[in-house]
Design an enzyme around this catalytic site. Structure first.
Site, PDB file in Angstrom:
ATOM      1  N   CYS A   1      -5.000 -27.532   6.830  1.00 46.69           N
ATOM      2  CA  CYS A   1      -4.000 -26.659   7.468  1.00 46.69           C
ATOM      3  C   CYS A   1      -3.344 -27.369   8.647  1.00 46.69           C
ATOM      4  O   CYS A   1      -3.836 -28.382   9.148  1.00 46.69           O
ATOM      5  CB  CYS A   1      -4.635 -25.348   7.926  1.00 46.69           C
ATOM      6  SG  CYS A   1      -5.399 -25.433   9.550  1.00 46.69           S
TER       7      CYS A   1
ATOM      8  N   ASP B   1      -7.574  -7.672   0.522  1.00 43.85           N
ATOM      9  CA  ASP B   1      -6.624  -7.899   1.609  1.00 43.85           C
ATOM     10  C   ASP B   1      -7.352  -7.539   2.889  1.00 43.85           C
ATOM     11  O   ASP B   1      -8.255  -6.691   2.868  1.00 43.85           O
ATOM     12  CB  ASP B   1      -5.387  -7.003   1.481  1.00 43.85           C
ATOM     13  CG  ASP B   1      -5.664  -5.593   1.983  1.00 43.85           C
ATOM     14  OD1 ASP B   1      -6.326  -4.825   1.262  1.00 43.85           O
ATOM     15  OD2 ASP B   1      -5.275  -5.256   3.115  1.00 43.85           O
TER      16      ASP B   1
ATOM     17  N   HIS C   1      -4.863 -21.354  10.323  1.00 36.54           N
ATOM     18  CA  HIS C   1      -6.144 -21.941   9.932  1.00 36.54           C
ATOM     19  C   HIS C   1      -7.028 -20.921   9.210  1.00 36.54           C
ATOM     20  O   HIS C   1      -7.614 -21.219   8.154  1.00 36.54           O
ATOM     21  CB  HIS C   1      -6.898 -22.484  11.150  1.00 36.54           C
ATOM     22  CG  HIS C   1      -8.311 -22.857  10.826  1.00 36.54           C
ATOM     23  ND1 HIS C   1      -8.634 -24.008  10.146  1.00 36.54           N
ATOM     24  CD2 HIS C   1      -9.489 -22.184  10.998  1.00 36.54           C
ATOM     25  CE1 HIS C   1      -9.938 -24.046   9.934  1.00 36.54           C
ATOM     26  NE2 HIS C   1     -10.485 -22.942  10.441  1.00 36.54           N
TER      27      HIS C   1
ATOM     28  N   CYS D   1     -10.386 -29.243   6.128  1.00 37.04           N
ATOM     29  CA  CYS D   1      -9.281 -28.287   6.029  1.00 37.04           C
ATOM     30  C   CYS D   1      -7.951 -29.022   6.227  1.00 37.04           C
ATOM     31  O   CYS D   1      -7.813 -29.854   7.116  1.00 37.04           O
ATOM     32  CB  CYS D   1      -9.451 -27.203   7.094  1.00 37.04           C
ATOM     33  SG  CYS D   1      -8.123 -25.986   7.130  1.00 37.04           S
TER      34      CYS D   1
ATOM     35  N   ASP E   1       0.863  -1.175   0.000  1.00 35.61           N
ATOM     36  CA  ASP E   1       0.000   0.000   0.000  1.00 35.61           C
ATOM     37  C   ASP E   1       0.903   1.229   0.000  1.00 35.61           C
ATOM     38  O   ASP E   1       2.127   1.126   0.088  1.00 35.61           O
ATOM     39  CB  ASP E   1      -0.969  -0.039   1.174  1.00 35.61           C
ATOM     40  CG  ASP E   1      -0.250  -0.034   2.493  1.00 35.61           C
ATOM     41  OD1 ASP E   1       0.964   0.237   2.503  1.00 35.61           O
ATOM     42  OD2 ASP E   1      -0.884  -0.301   3.517  1.00 35.61           O
ATOM     43  N   SER E   2       0.305   2.396  -0.112  1.00 37.27           N
ATOM     44  CA  SER E   2       1.114   3.600  -0.334  1.00 37.27           C
ATOM     45  C   SER E   2       1.611   4.240   0.946  1.00 37.27           C
ATOM     46  O   SER E   2       2.455   5.123   0.913  1.00 37.27           O
ATOM     47  CB  SER E   2       0.273   4.631  -1.073  1.00 37.27           C
ATOM     48  OG  SER E   2      -0.819   5.024  -0.239  1.00 37.27           O
ATOM     49  N   GLY E   3       1.069   3.822   2.070  1.00 35.43           N
ATOM     50  CA  GLY E   3       1.417   4.449   3.332  1.00 35.43           C
ATOM     51  C   GLY E   3       0.426   5.523   3.735  1.00 35.43           C
ATOM     52  O   GLY E   3       0.421   5.988   4.876  1.00 35.43           O
TER      53      GLY E   3
ATOM     54  N   ASP F   1      -3.057   8.345  -1.721  1.00 35.25           N
ATOM     55  CA  ASP F   1      -4.365   9.006  -1.781  1.00 35.25           C
ATOM     56  C   ASP F   1      -4.638   9.698  -0.459  1.00 35.25           C
ATOM     57  O   ASP F   1      -4.016   9.383   0.551  1.00 35.25           O
ATOM     58  CB  ASP F   1      -5.479   7.983  -2.074  1.00 35.25           C
ATOM     59  CG  ASP F   1      -5.480   6.816  -1.086  1.00 35.25           C
ATOM     60  OD1 ASP F   1      -4.465   6.631  -0.371  1.00 35.25           O
ATOM     61  OD2 ASP F   1      -6.469   6.076  -1.035  1.00 35.25           O
TER      62      ASP F   1
ATOM     63  N   CYS G   1      -5.626 -28.088  11.626  1.00 35.75           N
ATOM     64  CA  CYS G   1      -6.632 -29.134  11.426  1.00 35.75           C
ATOM     65  C   CYS G   1      -6.034 -30.516  11.212  1.00 35.75           C
ATOM     66  O   CYS G   1      -6.630 -31.519  11.573  1.00 35.75           O
ATOM     67  CB  CYS G   1      -7.550 -28.757  10.273  1.00 35.75           C
ATOM     68  SG  CYS G   1      -8.594 -27.330  10.681  1.00 35.75           S
TER      69      CYS G   1
END
Lengths: 387, 387
Positions: free
Chosen positions: A313, A271, A342, A311, A98-100, A152, A316
């Site tokens: 993972c 995200d 998980h 699952c 991201d731009s910060g 932005d 699990c």
């Protein structure tokens, strides 16, 4: 470092049955990712508690890092000295930063905004710093990310439409300056729309920013505390206002419900800190009618079954719910680690399911099932934070 | 649960060149482990920050859990309800539990000692509890461990020889009661010698406890704050006083230097929080002249090499020193995780090297090299704690 961002390889296959939902592929110098997709958040170049081998194992295809935090520590120059962000964080796939801006505008009362950029003080040691669209791109290119975001202005929720409109105009001017600041043609740069929940402003943002030659378009300023209904209203028209041939990224969102809602309206990329932050707090996302469990609940104390049989993972395949409950009760760090892994796997599996359902024309069924399981639960609406 | 503890399979191969150092194999119902060996400490059924897949990957053959902590939370009954400690913690290899005595005697001012046992208050909620030799074995058998330790009285460092002698007599009486309390013949039970650093008492402990039909013998009460020289003095005569045909376990010790010193005197088994605790605090054990690095030191900020080229642990195969330094500077939990894993691998690799050197008759060279690298450094002597 030389990136090749081959935008011509992006393919968007839209099926008639699935509203605006679409699948695709985005190619960067560091490989491709399929869309719709979700980026685990590695704010300080580390997804909290999850090493990059586990991240690969969860099926992550792209990760996100935070420009503000890495600019402060260890510094983009320092990262560059050690190779680039991929080598530094040991993640060979695509990385978006991201731009910060979001972080700088979250610092209360210690910033000074001008046409040129924003002056603020570091939250670490109070050092005076100045972030401009050019500086943000410079830092992101020095980190060596595949996809950089424009700087932005993030408007406050309390802004009037006039204030939000002025803010959007600045964001548009900054967006152009950001693109002009690119030095490395391999760096993809995404524009970001703002406009709070004002339809006129979002429409204007889409038209003006969409006309600029960005490699992708992001929707900013949602899931920052507004009511869900307002966000869903913006999602009902705004993604489709963005150029159909460009990837659409909804920043900082959200719950599985939010994600299917956005995908249905044509969003491709997400995200959110939700899977890891929820995991650290003992919340485990599962399939079925109950969308998540609070692992600390006494009813899980002697359950020797895995969280989710389907699952694969680490949590699990190795541990029972009762053991993970115990880890949280006795404050063992393995508890937050296991649930972070998980939940990431849950999110990334969901994205895979979304892609496969769009492909087979059955997305609407998946959408309804997730919507229904979330009908009576809420995790709050302020998900858009770095961590 | 039925364990088969086949003590007849224990083999001790002693080579002439290597002082008292010896290699062997100890067999439990849950498999064998080679000696000399080191047990990662999983106080509350979790080695802090390290999942059991990573633990296997580090080469751990046996792990240790803490009876006191598991008795309190989640309770041995609860663990039993979910199978046993192996299933609960997802560790299919051998598990040894301490008796809980060390923790109870570490609780300041809230215990009452009698011939029968020790009354104390839970550090969690103040509940009055009573631990006796019989209760300790009952809890350990309910947990389903492979090796249970007898309950011993842990004397204060300030005890006079008379007090220490009385304490040792109680420990001997308790040891016999512990063995008599065994209900499951598959549970191996180890006796524990005490006697602080008094040679007469250690000698008596070895003679009297060594004559009892234990499956192994442990040396307790060392590395609890005494000077290193005093511990090394006890190690110079005491392990050899224990029956040669039984495994010898030095509890809660120690640095790599302590370990080679003890192995040289005939000790076979170790446990210590040092690798994980040091890792959490940013200390990384390495090979060579400098035995460990403080990862937070500024000189590591831009080092892109692994901690140890010869180490195959997660930290070394994926990350550079500069990245791990960064994780500690910005308080990312992945930092402690990576160094805990690295330090465990370092310890377990060391144990493998010790075994192979004893086998090839070159242990003395390894011993001298480790002794020399530790000549001018100290990590303090109070390593004997649970975590």
């Amino acid at each position: 470092m030389a990136f090749i961002m081959n935008q011509k390889l992006n393919k968007w296959d839209k099926t008639g049955q699935d509203a605006e939902a679409r699948i695709g592929t985005f190619t960067t110098k560091h490989g491709q990712f399929s869309t719709p997709n979700f980026m685990p958040v590695g704010t300080k170049a580390s997804v909290k508690g999850v090493d990059t081998e586990r991240l690969e194992e969860c099926g992550a295809q792209i990760m996100l890092v935070n420009t503000y935090h890495l600019w402060l520590r260890p510094g983009s120059e320092q990262v560059h000295k050690m190779g680039d962000i991929h080598k530094f964080a040991s993640w060979s796939g695509p990385i978006l930063s991201d731009s910060g801006g979001f972080q700088v505008f979250s610092l209360s009362g210690i910033r000074k905004l001008s046409e040129q950029g924003v002056e603020f003080r570091s939250h670490i040691d109070g050092t005076k710093m100045f972030l401009s669209p050019e500086k943000s791109i410079e830092v992101q290119e020095e980190l060596g990310v595949d996809i950089a975001m424009v700087l932005d202005e993030c408007p406050a929720a309390t802004y009037t439409e006039k204030q939000a409109s002025d803010s959007l105009d600045l964001t548009i001017r900054w967006a152009k300056r950001s693109l002009d600041a690119r030095k490395n043609s391999d760096t993809a740069i995404f524009g970001i729309t703002q406009g709070i929940c004002f339809k006129d402003l979002r429409t204007k943002a889409a038209a003006e920013l969409g006309a600029i030659d960005f490699d992708g378009m992001a929707i900013g300023g949602l899931s920052v505390g507004e009511e869900k209904e307002k966000m869903y209203d913006v999602l009902s028209y705004h993604p489709q206002q963005l150029p159909a041939e460009k990837i659409r990224y909804l920043m900082g969102v959200g719950t599985p419900r939010d994600i299917v809602e956005a995908v249905r309206n044509g969003v491709d990329l997400f995200d959110c800190v939700m899977p890891t932050r929820s995991g650290r707090f003992g919340r485990a996302f599962i399939k079925g009618d109950e969308p998540y469990l609070n692992i600390k609940n006494a009813r899980f104390a002697d359950l020797d079954k895995p969280l989710d049989h389907s699952c694969s993972c680490l949590a699990c395949r190795r541990y029972g719910v009762g053991y993970i409950h115990h880890l949280f009760k006795v404050d063992e760090m393995l508890g937050p680690i296991l649930l972070s892994i998980h939940n990431l796997k849950h999110y990334l599996d969901l994205m895979g399911e979304i892609r496969s359902c769009i492909k087979s024309g059955t997305f609407e069924t998946l959408y309804n099932s997730i919507k229904n399981s979330w009908l009576h639960v809420s995790l709050g609406s302020n998900e858009n934070e770095s961590e």
